[in-house]
Design a protein around this motif. Structure first.
Motif, PDB file in Angstrom:
ATOM      1  N   ALA A 250       0.837  -1.203   0.000  1.00  0.00           N
ATOM      2  CA  ALA A 250       0.000   0.000   0.000  1.00  0.00           C
ATOM      3  C   ALA A 250       0.871   1.251   0.000  1.00  0.00           C
ATOM      4  O   ALA A 250       0.647   2.189  -0.775  1.00  0.00           O
ATOM      5  CB  ALA A 250      -0.918  -0.019   1.217  1.00  0.00           C
ATOM      6  N   ALA A 251       1.883   1.260   0.853  1.00  0.00           N
ATOM      7  CA  ALA A 251       2.726   2.449   0.960  1.00  0.00           C
ATOM      8  C   ALA A 251       3.474   2.694  -0.347  1.00  0.00           C
ATOM      9  O   ALA A 251       3.518   3.828  -0.845  1.00  0.00           O
ATOM     10  CB  ALA A 251       3.716   2.280   2.110  1.00  0.00           C
ATOM     11  N   VAL A 253       2.784   1.668  -3.402  1.00  0.00           N
ATOM     12  CA  VAL A 253       1.920   2.051  -4.523  1.00  0.00           C
ATOM     13  C   VAL A 253       1.459   3.487  -4.364  1.00  0.00           C
ATOM     14  O   VAL A 253       1.453   4.270  -5.326  1.00  0.00           O
ATOM     15  CB  VAL A 253       0.737   1.074  -4.647  1.00  0.00           C
ATOM     16  N   SER A 254       1.094   3.897  -3.124  1.00  0.00           N
ATOM     17  CA  SER A 254       0.608   5.271  -2.991  1.00  0.00           C
ATOM     18  C   SER A 254       1.737   6.265  -3.209  1.00  0.00           C
ATOM     19  O   SER A 254       1.531   7.316  -3.830  1.00  0.00           O
ATOM     20  CB  SER A 254      -0.087   5.493  -1.649  1.00  0.00           C
ATOM     21  N   LEU A 255       2.940   5.936  -2.734  1.00  0.00           N
ATOM     22  CA  LEU A 255       4.066   6.841  -2.995  1.00  0.00           C
ATOM     23  C   LEU A 255       4.339   6.927  -4.494  1.00  0.00           C
ATOM     24  O   LEU A 255       4.610   8.010  -5.023  1.00  0.00           O
ATOM     25  CB  LEU A 255       5.316   6.353  -2.264  1.00  0.00           C
ATOM     26  N   LEU A 257       2.200   6.497  -6.855  1.00  0.00           N
ATOM     27  CA  LEU A 257       1.127   7.310  -7.451  1.00  0.00           C
ATOM     28  C   LEU A 257       1.423   8.792  -7.268  1.00  0.00           C
ATOM     29  O   LEU A 257       1.247   9.595  -8.194  1.00  0.00           O
ATOM     30  CB  LEU A 257      -0.210   6.968  -6.798  1.00  0.00           C
ATOM     31  N   LEU A 258       1.870   9.136  -6.048  1.00  0.00           N
ATOM     32  CA  LEU A 258       2.190  10.535  -5.767  1.00  0.00           C
ATOM     33  C   LEU A 258       3.305  11.003  -6.706  1.00  0.00           C
ATOM     34  O   LEU A 258       3.245  12.109  -7.260  1.00  0.00           O
ATOM     35  CB  LEU A 258       2.611  10.670  -4.303  1.00  0.00           C
ATOM     36  N   TYR A 261       1.881  11.498 -10.076  1.00  0.00           N
ATOM     37  CA  TYR A 261       1.007  12.666 -10.103  1.00  0.00           C
ATOM     38  C   TYR A 261       1.825  13.952 -10.223  1.00  0.00           C
ATOM     39  O   TYR A 261       1.493  14.849 -10.984  1.00  0.00           O
ATOM     40  CB  TYR A 261       0.162  12.677  -8.828  1.00  0.00           C
ATOM     41  N   THR A 328       9.057   1.280  -4.302  1.00  0.00           N
ATOM     42  CA  THR A 328       8.545   2.558  -4.792  1.00  0.00           C
ATOM     43  C   THR A 328       9.152   2.890  -6.147  1.00  0.00           C
ATOM     44  O   THR A 328       8.458   3.287  -7.089  1.00  0.00           O
ATOM     45  CB  THR A 328       8.876   3.677  -3.791  1.00  0.00           C
ATOM     46  N   ARG A 332       7.008   3.192  -9.511  1.00  0.00           N
ATOM     47  CA  ARG A 332       7.012   4.501 -10.166  1.00  0.00           C
ATOM     48  C   ARG A 332       7.387   4.349 -11.635  1.00  0.00           C
ATOM     49  O   ARG A 332       6.761   4.961 -12.521  1.00  0.00           O
ATOM     50  CB  ARG A 332       8.018   5.413  -9.458  1.00  0.00           C
ATOM     51  N   PHE A 359      -6.209   7.386 -11.090  1.00  0.00           N
ATOM     52  CA  PHE A 359      -6.769   6.212 -10.425  1.00  0.00           C
ATOM     53  C   PHE A 359      -7.494   5.301 -11.394  1.00  0.00           C
ATOM     54  O   PHE A 359      -7.361   4.089 -11.341  1.00  0.00           O
ATOM     55  CB  PHE A 359      -7.705   6.647  -9.293  1.00  0.00           C
ATOM     56  N   LEU A 363      -3.699   3.624 -12.805  1.00  0.00           N
ATOM     57  CA  LEU A 363      -3.521   2.609 -11.773  1.00  0.00           C
ATOM     58  C   LEU A 363      -4.062   1.269 -12.242  1.00  0.00           C
ATOM     59  O   LEU A 363      -3.446   0.231 -12.041  1.00  0.00           O
ATOM     60  CB  LEU A 363      -4.206   3.056 -10.479  1.00  0.00           C
TER      61      LEU A 363
END
Lengths: 445, 323
Positions: A250-251, A253-255, A257-258, A261, A328, A332, A359, A363
């Motif tokens: 989770a961490a 993938v969200s990093l 994504l950030l 972005y 990450t 990325r 998203f 994603l």
């Protein structure tokens, strides 16, 4: 379904290869596992019993005769001190470091055995030497109960090999001696071999038959079946690695994504820089420093043990952080690759908001490579926490493995390696199936 | 790292020009190269010290115990406290003389100089990186070339071996090999070297498969050259850059594995490898001696980071597809 079956069939050679590698590693290369486990100074009888129990006293691949630990191969090229005292036996030197044993007329060469040889088994003495012309020598075998049997030594062949066969008998052999009745005898080496009832009954066959019964052997250190040790260790291991896996995923993938972005902006560059730095910090350092600072100095977490979730929190945190950098960066790269594709440009042109695009489009498509990557990391849930477990006192597979390596517990190490490899092969199949399932365009054959 | 918008001119003129561009192309890369050069110099110095002491057949200076200098914290300028015990060597100075850079990184629990031990650690780390590479790279390249060029049975056999080794979890295999070979650096070399060739083998095979169809191979065939001549004289130079990229990325991984094995007590025996120092410093941390751990950590991070960054740049410059 047919594809899965075919993949399973295809992985059979690989599994066979893994078995062969472990066999070569632990049977061929490793020297004597008995010595490894019991130590150099162990009694020959206990070594023999260890070998018998684990099948290490069988021929490696096939064969009729094997060594026995009752009598180590004697080579008389070098002088043997213990024989100096014996009358009629002397060491003859010829050149540097070479020589042989000369037994005079009436001389008796005692052959001590470390333990009585087993009954109902044929043995063979192999000698290299020469009996003088017209000489006569006998080999006397002494059985338990005092009975003795005399073999007359056959005239030596041209290559100087002399054999004495002792057929199977219902009493154990306790002692043997060589008596030269007439003339002289030269002896270069002396070996004892035990007959194997079935020539094909080798270590390889024993090993495969053991595995076919799903028997991974018995630990030499704890005397427990390895399969049970692994099964008991699985629970604590999973309790540690599954949270690491989920939180880490989770961490990361969200990093990622950030990063995607804000691609090119300062958060992206910051995260990337931190990720590369995190990657470079050794795993050990995280554990040592984390345990010291958070558990010992600050007292936020227990230092050691496996009792409640609080004991797991710190190892999980350390596990997540140590894996975060590489993951990450990897995710990325995947997302940036997706962002560069045409459908993203189309979506942008249609006026999809950047956030929704990220998203709903990026994603979802990036999930395909991510999920195959995730499937391939499943085996590391099994081995990935070797150190975390031994440091934080979690009784899992990693701790079992480290202990086994430290105490040279061959069967346990072999079991851990085997199970890890099988998991890896299965994960490869799962990853392909997931890939096919997620991406209908892919048709695997 | 992905390459979008490569800055500067695209390097022309072959592999070495690309390497030079990757290493000297940006300030960050130059810093990385500088760090690596520094460590190489330290490792060479360490090797010299090691050889000198072995030649003189005496206890190396980094192993000598000074019980009166235990747990000295790092400092630039300090008053030395020589006593009868530590005055055995050339160290004949009176009490309380200020000395610049005397034990600059402090001492450990036996009064041994941390900096000197760190340098020895660098020596061992580079030894491990280089020796494992010299085992793994020829195996991986040769097998990959053979599998890619000949195909068929050869390919099947080599790929079977490859997938077999790849299926065994790397660290466990290294541990098992090290255990079987016996404690010591030999086990580490063999364990890492004999297990890490698989990735390179796959990459080289894929590249050779592609090169095989190129015109120059056909031309060489028409000229009547033998298979091995074509493979090793013509195709090999065109895939050699893969070995370079793999080397730069495997190097930090090999160092990490060595640290791990030595930490567990399977690797270096009786020599101050970084792993040995780490396991030693871990126990001293609880007594407040933080400097040894910090020094080792920083050394590992610096060298691994430099190799990682430089390896990424090399990969981007030479072969963006390798991952």
């Amino acid at each position: 379904m047919r594809y899965v079956l075919r993949r399973l069939m295809q992985s059979v050679p690989t599994v066979f290869g893994v078995l062969l590698v472990t066999f070569v590693l632990f049977h061929v290369v490793s020297g004597s596992p008995a010595v490894l486990v019991l130590g150099q100074n162990a009694a020959p009888l206990s070594l023999e019993e260890f070998d018998e129990q684990k099948g290490f006293n069988k021929p490696l691949l096939a064969g009729r005769w094997v060594r026995t630990r009752a009598f180590a191969d004697a080579d008389f090229h070098k002088r043997v001190d213990s024989l100096d005292e014996i009358e009629g036996v002397e060491h003859v030197r010829s050149g540097a470091g070479a020589g042989w044993l000369k037994i005079r007329q009436g001389g008796v060469l005692p052959v001590p055995l470390a333990f009585p040889l087993r009954s109902h088994t044929a043995y063979r003495w192999e000698m290299a030497g020469r009996l003088a012309e017209g000489g006569e020598a006998v080999w006397i075998t002494r059985f338990a109960g005092g009975r003795e049997k005399t073999n007359t030594l056959a005239a030596a062949s041209s290559r100087g090999r002399i054999r004495v066969d002792v057929p199977a008998c219902d009493a154990a052999i306790t002692e043997a001696r060589l008596v030269v009745l007439r003339g002289e005898m030269d002896l270069r080496h002396l070996r004892l071999r035990r007959a194997v009832p079935r020539w094909w009954d080798s270590q390889l066959v024993f090993y495969f038959r053991q595995l076919a019964r799903l028997d991974l052997g018995v630990s030499a250190a704890t005397n427990q079946p390895v399969a049970r040790m692994l099964a008991e260790g699985l629970g604590p291991s999973l309790a540690l690695t599954v949270p690491i896996f989920l939180v880490g995923l989770a961490a990361a993938v969200s990093l990622a994504l950030l990063c995607a972005y804000t691609h090119g902006g300062w958060p992206d560059r910051l995260i990337l820089g931190v990720a590369v730095t995190l990657m470079s910090v050794n795993y050990l350092v995280w554990i040592v420093v984390g345990q010291f600072v958070f558990a010992y100095k600050l007292g936020w977490f227990p230092v050691w043990g496996f009792e409640s979730w609080r004991h797991l929190a710190l190892p999980v945190l350390i596990g997540v952080i140590s894996g975060l950098g590489a993951d990450t960066r990897f995710y990325r790269a995947i997302m940036l690759e997706e962002i560069g594709r045409d459908y993203v440009r189309t979506a942008k042109a249609k006026g999809v908001k950047p956030f929704g695009m990220l998203f709903r489009h990026v994603l979802r498509n990036a999930m395909i490579p991510i999920s195959t990557h995730v499937a391939m990391t499943i085996p590391f849930l099994y081995t990935g926490s070797l150190l975390l477990e031994s440091f934080f006192g979690i009784p899992g597979l990693g701790g079992v493995g480290i202990n086994a390596i430290n105490s040279a517990d061959v069967d346990v190490v072999r079991g851990v390696v085997l199970v890890g490899s099988v998991l890896y092969i299965l994960a490869g199949i799962i990853s392909d199936v997931v890939y096919m399932w997620l991406d209908p365009r892919v048709r695997l054959r | 790292m992905s390459v979008e918008g490569t800055i500067g001119p695209v390097p022309r003129g072959g592999t070495w020009a690309a390497v030079r561009h990757a290493v000297c192309g940006s300030r960050a890369a130059r810093v990385c190269a500088g760090v690596i050069a520094l460590f190489v110099a330290a490792a060479l110095y360490g090797e010299a010290v090691y050889c000198w002491h072995r030649w003189r057949d005496q206890t190396p200076s980094y192993q000598r115990v000074h019980l009166d200098e235990r747990y000295l914290p790092p400092s630039v300028l300090r008053r030395s406290r020589p006593t009868a015990e530590s005055n055995t060597g050339t160290d004949q100075r009176p009490m309380g003389v200020r000395r610049l850079l005397y034990r600059p990184l402090g001492t450990d629990n036996l009064g041994r100089d941390v900096l000197q031990r760190l340098i020895q650690g660098a020596r061992i780390a580079f030894l491990v990186g280089i020796i494992t590479a010299t085992i793994a790279i020829p195996i991986g390249t040769a097998l990959g070339c053979l599998a890619g060029y000949f195909g068929g049975r050869v390919d099947d056999g080599i790929m079977w071996l490859n997938s077999t080794i790849a299926a065994i979890p790397g660290l466990l295999l290294v541990l098992a090999v090290a255990m079987v070979v016996g404690k010591g650096l030999t086990g580490v070399y063999l364990g890492i070297g004999l297990t890490t060739w698989v990735g390179l083998c796959r990459i080289v095979r894929a590249e050779v498969l592609k090169q095989r169809e190129q015109g120059y191979v056909l031309a060489a065939k028409v000229l009547g050259y033998g298979s091995f001549r074509i493979l090793f004289r013509h195709i090999l130079p065109n895939v050699a850059h893969l070995a370079l990229v793999t080397f730069s990325l495997r190097f930090p991984a090999a160092i990490g594995t060595e640290v791990f094995l030595s930490f567990l007590g399977i690797g270096a025996q009786g020599e101050p490898s970084w792993g040995v120092m780490l396991s030693n410093a871990r126990l001293r941390l609880w007594q407040g001696a933080w400097w040894e751990l910090t020094a080792v950590t920083l050394a590992i991070v610096l060298v691994v980071l430099a190799f990682n960054l430089l390896g990424d740049r090399l990969r981007d410059a030479l072969d963006p597809r390798v991952s």
